[in-house]
Design a protein around this motif. Sequence first.
Motif, PDB file in Angstrom:
ATOM      1  N   GLU A  23       0.833  -1.200   0.000  1.00  0.00           N
ATOM      2  CA  GLU A  23       0.000   0.000   0.000  1.00  0.00           C
ATOM      3  C   GLU A  23       0.878   1.264   0.000  1.00  0.00           C
ATOM      4  OE1 GLU A  23      -3.393  -0.284   0.047  1.00  0.00           O
ATOM      5  OE2 GLU A  23      -3.723   1.889   0.034  1.00  0.00           O
ATOM      6  N   VAL A  24       1.959   1.212   0.805  1.00  0.00           N
ATOM      7  CA  VAL A  24       2.878   2.355   0.877  1.00  0.00           C
ATOM      8  C   VAL A  24       3.535   2.594  -0.479  1.00  0.00           C
ATOM      9  CG1 VAL A  24       5.182   2.908   1.729  1.00  0.00           C
ATOM     10  CG2 VAL A  24       3.362   2.419   3.344  1.00  0.00           C
ATOM     11  N   LEU A  25       3.969   1.494  -1.128  1.00  0.00           N
ATOM     12  CA  LEU A  25       4.565   1.611  -2.459  1.00  0.00           C
ATOM     13  C   LEU A  25       3.594   2.274  -3.421  1.00  0.00           C
ATOM     14  CD1 LEU A  25       6.475  -1.602  -3.597  1.00  0.00           C
ATOM     15  CD2 LEU A  25       7.381   0.594  -2.894  1.00  0.00           C
ATOM     16  N   TYR A  26       2.329   1.802  -3.353  1.00  0.00           N
ATOM     17  CA  TYR A  26       1.330   2.313  -4.283  1.00  0.00           C
ATOM     18  C   TYR A  26       1.031   3.783  -4.021  1.00  0.00           C
ATOM     19  CZ  TYR A  26      -2.964   2.892  -6.865  1.00  0.00           C
ATOM     20  OH  TYR A  26      -3.903   3.357  -7.733  1.00  0.00           O
ATOM     21  N   ARG A  27       0.858   4.115  -2.726  1.00  0.00           N
ATOM     22  CA  ARG A  27       0.483   5.504  -2.415  1.00  0.00           C
ATOM     23  C   ARG A  27       1.618   6.476  -2.723  1.00  0.00           C
ATOM     24  NH1 ARG A  27      -3.428   5.718   2.883  1.00  0.00           N
ATOM     25  NH2 ARG A  27      -4.847   4.091   2.194  1.00  0.00           N
TER      26      ARG A  27
END
Lengths: 148, 53, 249
Positions: C231-235
Amino acid sequence: MNKRSRRKMLVVLVLFGVSVATVLGLTAFQENLLYFYSPAQIAAGEAPDSRSFRVGGLVVAGSVQREEGNLAVQFDLTDNTATVPVSYDGILPDLFREGQGIVAMGKIDSSGTFVAEEVLAKHDENYMPPEVADALKAAEQARRNESI
Amino acid sequence: MGGYAFFVWWSYGITFGVLLWLTWSSLSSKKKVVNRVKRAMKREAMQQSNQVQ
Amino acid sequence: MFSKIWKWIQTFSSPKYFYGTAGKLIPWFAAGALALTVWGLYLGLFVAPPDYQQGESYRIIYVHVPAAWMSLFIYVAMAVSASVGLIWQIRLADVIASASAPIGAAFAFIALVTGSLWGKPMWGAYWVWDARLTSELILLFLYFGYMALQSAIEDQRTADKASGLLAIVGVVNVPIIHYSVEWWNTLHQGATVTKFDKPSIDTSMLIPLLLMALAFKLFYAALVLVRARNEVLYRDRNRRWVRELIQKL
């Protein structure tokens, strides 16, 4: 419809769905908040007499009478305050036995017998090996004998 | 399982089936994110080189 | 003093720092979860004695009860993270909340399905609308609502706010689930372990139950970190640290 308004629609739909689910859940909850009545409540006239309801209690030891050749069974249900006779014609759950807690769904007939359409077994929160249960029973028996 | 094999094994099967599926899908979603960023980076690099020319 | 703590929180909750640290922790949690599951299943399925009343069927307890506990635990964790995200604007807290939701939903689903597979042979019915079962079903709907809001709203900040609010409001359901068996007459029996009294379960049966509960907790810890990293990578997909990281892959 452009992308943004489609998203908005989706959000509205989701919120609508969640609220419908919640309302449905709460309604079911409200109706069944009191999942069953006790024999004492029936004796006190608190149970509904026109529609079917559930009654929960312990099967009185020695009260179970089975008819031969069919599934019909009669037994008394107690909460140690009041007792109500129950008749049932169907398959009983594996846990049904004398002294067991059960919940029956049905109606009271004119003679005061609870005519069940469904019988569910309610088990307690105790888990132990059979030997421990036997030992507990034996100890209980010994204590009773002593007090006599 | 004393006549209850059906219920017991289905319970265990469903539990670990669901948990493994969730693990697998969580692990594989990293690949998706990485590929997406890679594609975006390639596109941007191409745009930049076009502008330079 | 406070500014120091604040700075410390900001360092630890920075996405880049989190991504690295979480990556190091995951294998340990996963290994612990696997070892405890094998141990717990061995004791629960092969060593623990049958129950005096329910015979072998009670062995469903070793997946049903830990899953039900986790569905509540994860919901509280999700609501706490969501409120931290809402109040202090810590982005990582929102990430943890949204990474938790599908795991919690999976556990709520497992608790409902295994409970129904246990209910049929013992109670005589796959499903009854008593307070315990109904409130657990509502918990599953709350998870679904959270996930739907997260995926439906494009703007991440708005999505976090809306779904976070739902998560916080839904917390009222948690004590209802726990105390439903005391507050109302339910077909579901009362608490065995989570009460102030001594647990009403034999020690030989309790140990595998606690092992499985711990195994599921570690499984959650590992999986929530995996999901939060994604999720962090995506955001942060347009930020430099992600670009640099992916270039190295």
